[in-house]
Design a protein around this motif. Structure first.
Motif, PDB file in Angstrom:
ATOM      1  N   VAL A 137      58.672  75.062 -28.847  1.00  0.00           N
ATOM      2  CA  VAL A 137      57.972  75.989 -27.968  1.00  0.00           C
ATOM      3  C   VAL A 137      57.886  75.388 -26.573  1.00  0.00           C
ATOM      4  O   VAL A 137      57.944  74.166 -26.400  1.00  0.00           O
ATOM      5  N   VAL A 138      57.754  76.267 -25.588  1.00  0.00           N
ATOM      6  CA  VAL A 138      57.619  75.835 -24.198  1.00  0.00           C
ATOM      7  C   VAL A 138      56.422  76.550 -23.583  1.00  0.00           C
ATOM      8  O   VAL A 138      56.042  77.643 -24.015  1.00  0.00           O
ATOM      9  N   HIS A 139      55.834  75.911 -22.577  1.00  0.00           N
ATOM     10  CA  HIS A 139      54.725  76.534 -21.856  1.00  0.00           C
ATOM     11  C   HIS A 139      55.259  77.102 -20.552  1.00  0.00           C
ATOM     12  O   HIS A 139      55.722  76.366 -19.676  1.00  0.00           O
ATOM     13  N   SER A 140      55.220  78.419 -20.432  1.00  0.00           N
ATOM     14  CA  SER A 140      55.747  79.105 -19.257  1.00  0.00           C
ATOM     15  C   SER A 140      54.778  78.994 -18.091  1.00  0.00           C
ATOM     16  O   SER A 140      53.590  79.315 -18.224  1.00  0.00           O
ATOM     17  N   VAL A 141      55.293  78.552 -16.948  1.00  0.00           N
ATOM     18  CA  VAL A 141      54.473  78.495 -15.738  1.00  0.00           C
ATOM     19  C   VAL A 141      54.111  79.902 -15.287  1.00  0.00           C
ATOM     20  O   VAL A 141      52.968  80.187 -14.923  1.00  0.00           O
ATOM     21  N   TRP A 142      55.077  80.806 -15.340  1.00  0.00           N
ATOM     22  CA  TRP A 142      54.865  82.171 -14.847  1.00  0.00           C
ATOM     23  C   TRP A 142      53.860  82.922 -15.707  1.00  0.00           C
ATOM     24  O   TRP A 142      52.941  83.559 -15.197  1.00  0.00           O
ATOM     25  N   ARG A 143      54.003  82.825 -17.033  1.00  0.00           N
ATOM     26  CA  ARG A 143      53.109  83.566 -17.929  1.00  0.00           C
ATOM     27  C   ARG A 143      51.850  82.786 -18.281  1.00  0.00           C
ATOM     28  O   ARG A 143      50.904  83.352 -18.818  1.00  0.00           O
ATOM     29  N   ASP A 144      51.860  81.460 -18.027  1.00  0.00           N
ATOM     30  CA  ASP A 144      50.744  80.586 -18.387  1.00  0.00           C
ATOM     31  C   ASP A 144      50.402  80.719 -19.865  1.00  0.00           C
ATOM     32  O   ASP A 144      49.243  80.878 -20.250  1.00  0.00           O
ATOM     33  N   GLU A 145      51.440  80.643 -20.699  1.00  0.00           N
ATOM     34  CA  GLU A 145      51.224  80.692 -22.141  1.00  0.00           C
ATOM     35  C   GLU A 145      52.399  80.031 -22.852  1.00  0.00           C
ATOM     36  O   GLU A 145      53.478  79.853 -22.287  1.00  0.00           O
ATOM     37  N   TRP A 146      52.149  79.673 -24.102  1.00  0.00           N
ATOM     38  CA  TRP A 146      53.186  79.090 -24.944  1.00  0.00           C
ATOM     39  C   TRP A 146      54.023  80.190 -25.581  1.00  0.00           C
ATOM     40  O   TRP A 146      53.529  81.289 -25.836  1.00  0.00           O
ATOM     41  N   GLY A 147      55.281  79.850 -25.850  1.00  0.00           N
ATOM     42  CA  GLY A 147      56.146  80.803 -26.525  1.00  0.00           C
ATOM     43  C   GLY A 147      57.499  80.196 -26.819  1.00  0.00           C
ATOM     44  O   GLY A 147      57.759  79.015 -26.538  1.00  0.00           O
ATOM     45  N   ALA A 148      58.371  80.996 -27.389  1.00  0.00           N
ATOM     46  CA  ALA A 148      59.731  80.556 -27.676  1.00  0.00           C
ATOM     47  C   ALA A 148      60.510  80.403 -26.378  1.00  0.00           C
ATOM     48  O   ALA A 148      60.277  81.135 -25.414  1.00  0.00           O
ATOM     49  N   PRO A 149      61.448  79.456 -26.312  1.00  0.00           N
ATOM     50  CA  PRO A 149      62.271  79.337 -25.109  1.00  0.00           C
ATOM     51  C   PRO A 149      63.124  80.583 -24.900  1.00  0.00           C
ATOM     52  O   PRO A 149      63.602  81.198 -25.852  1.00  0.00           O
ATOM     53  N   GLY A 150      63.304  80.936 -23.642  1.00  0.00           N
ATOM     54  CA  GLY A 150      64.105  82.110 -23.314  1.00  0.00           C
ATOM     55  C   GLY A 150      63.740  82.626 -21.942  1.00  0.00           C
ATOM     56  O   GLY A 150      62.861  82.093 -21.267  1.00  0.00           O
ATOM     57  N   GLY A 151      64.427  83.681 -21.529  1.00  0.00           N
ATOM     58  CA  GLY A 151      64.146  84.245 -20.220  1.00  0.00           C
ATOM     59  C   GLY A 151      65.158  85.296 -19.832  1.00  0.00           C
ATOM     60  O   GLY A 151      65.932  85.785 -20.661  1.00  0.00           O
ATOM     61  N   GLY A 152      65.154  85.632 -18.553  1.00  0.00           N
ATOM     62  CA  GLY A 152      65.935  86.743 -18.041  1.00  0.00           C
ATOM     63  C   GLY A 152      67.435  86.504 -18.068  1.00  0.00           C
ATOM     64  O   GLY A 152      67.917  85.377 -17.921  1.00  0.00           O
ATOM     65  N   ARG A 153      68.148  87.581 -18.210  1.00  0.00           N
ATOM     66  CA  ARG A 153      69.608  87.556 -18.279  1.00  0.00           C
ATOM     67  C   ARG A 153      70.197  87.608 -16.875  1.00  0.00           C
ATOM     68  O   ARG A 153      69.795  88.428 -16.046  1.00  0.00           O
ATOM     69  N   GLU A 154      71.160  86.730 -16.616  1.00  0.00           N
ATOM     70  CA  GLU A 154      71.790  86.683 -15.308  1.00  0.00           C
ATOM     71  C   GLU A 154      73.017  87.588 -15.265  1.00  0.00           C
ATOM     72  O   GLU A 154      73.601  87.929 -16.299  1.00  0.00           O
ATOM     73  N   GLU A 155      73.398  87.956 -14.062  1.00  0.00           N
ATOM     74  CA  GLU A 155      74.546  88.841 -13.864  1.00  0.00           C
ATOM     75  C   GLU A 155      75.796  88.240 -14.506  1.00  0.00           C
ATOM     76  O   GLU A 155      76.116  87.069 -14.317  1.00  0.00           O
ATOM     77  N   GLY A 156      76.491  89.048 -15.292  1.00  0.00           N
ATOM     78  CA  GLY A 156      77.744  88.622 -15.906  1.00  0.00           C
ATOM     79  C   GLY A 156      77.597  87.909 -17.229  1.00  0.00           C
ATOM     80  O   GLY A 156      78.604  87.631 -17.896  1.00  0.00           O
TER      81      GLY A 156
END
Length: 258
Positions: A137-156
């Protein structure tokens, strides 16, 4: 408020089933199902599946018999219907979720062993487990919470490339795209504010993947997460059980789907 049930005509798992719905309120539906002894696993996001042998008892408890067409019309009119592919399982609709940027959304949580429509996926998360079934698990700075690793999809990027890149950036773990196993997806609908769902990209793909060994070191190459660690499933629930997405995590991890 009315609870409706259609005749047991849907065949699956060697049995015939009815659908039990509310015409206005999921909480009412859950309460009625509990009173009838229908297990939570029978809930499919907008209805309960009721086996044929329990049909009479459910009607006796107060459900109004109707045909399938009227039941579907009532469900659609209620706004409770959850659109999903055949074979996918709805877990919950979470209303009025306020995201970190202030945007408010409704989110459908859906279990599926098939990948979501890639053209609609804007992000991906991965439940990564080690040889002892502990989870990264990782602690997201943006969401200020713990969760599974992951994030937004980049172009292409493909969705799997998105997932592999995010896991590596946030944990240092290297995954093979073909080793990712689809577990489900989240579908977002805007209520207040804007987001990628306004352009038709309304799905977040959830995968599962394993790594060899026990608790390999976790590192990061980005500053969008402030901490990372391995946790047991029980520790994950303590960290994340309050989040809107937890019902989906609980559904795919117990028994562990990743």
């Amino acid at each position: 408020m009315t609870i409706l049930i259609d005749p047991p005509r849907f065949e699956a798992h060697g049995r015939r089933w009815s659908h039990l719905v509310s015409d206005s309120d999921l909480e009412e539906l859950h309460a009625f199902a509990r009173g009838c002894g229908i297990p939570p696993r029978g809930f499919e996001g907008d209805h309960y599946d009721v086996p044929e042998e329990r049909y009479a008892a459910v009607v006796a408890a107060g459900a109004r018999p109707t045909d399938g067409r009227e039941l579907l019309r009532a469900l659609v009119a209620s706004g409770l219907r959850m659109q999903k592919r055949r074979g996918d399982r709805g877990v919950a609709r979470v209303r009025d979720v306020r995201l970190a940027d202030g945007v408010v959304v409704d989110v459908d949580l859906i279990v599926s062993d098939r990948e979501a429509d890639a053209a609609r996926v804007f992000a991906a998360l991965v439940f990564v487990h080690d040889a002892s079934n502990d989870l990264a698990v990782v602690h997201s700075v943006w969401r200020d919470e713990w969760g599974a690793p992951g994030g937004g999809r980049e172009e292409g990027e493909t969705v799997r490339e998105n997932a592999v890149r995010e896991v590596h950036e946030e944990t240092g773990l290297v995954l093979e795209g073909e080793a990712l196993r689809p577990l489900g997806y989240e579908r977002f609908r805007g209520v207040e504010g804007s987001g990628p769902w306004a352009c038709g990209r309304d799905l977040l793909q959830l995968y599962g993947a394993g790594v060899t060994g026990r608790r390999p070191p976790l590192t990061t190459t980005h500053d969008d997460s402030s901490d990372r660690r391995w946790v047991t499933p029980a520790e994950l629930e303590r960290l994340c059980g309050h989040t809107f997405w937890w019902p989906l995590a609980a559904a795919v991890l117990s028994p562990r789907g990743g």
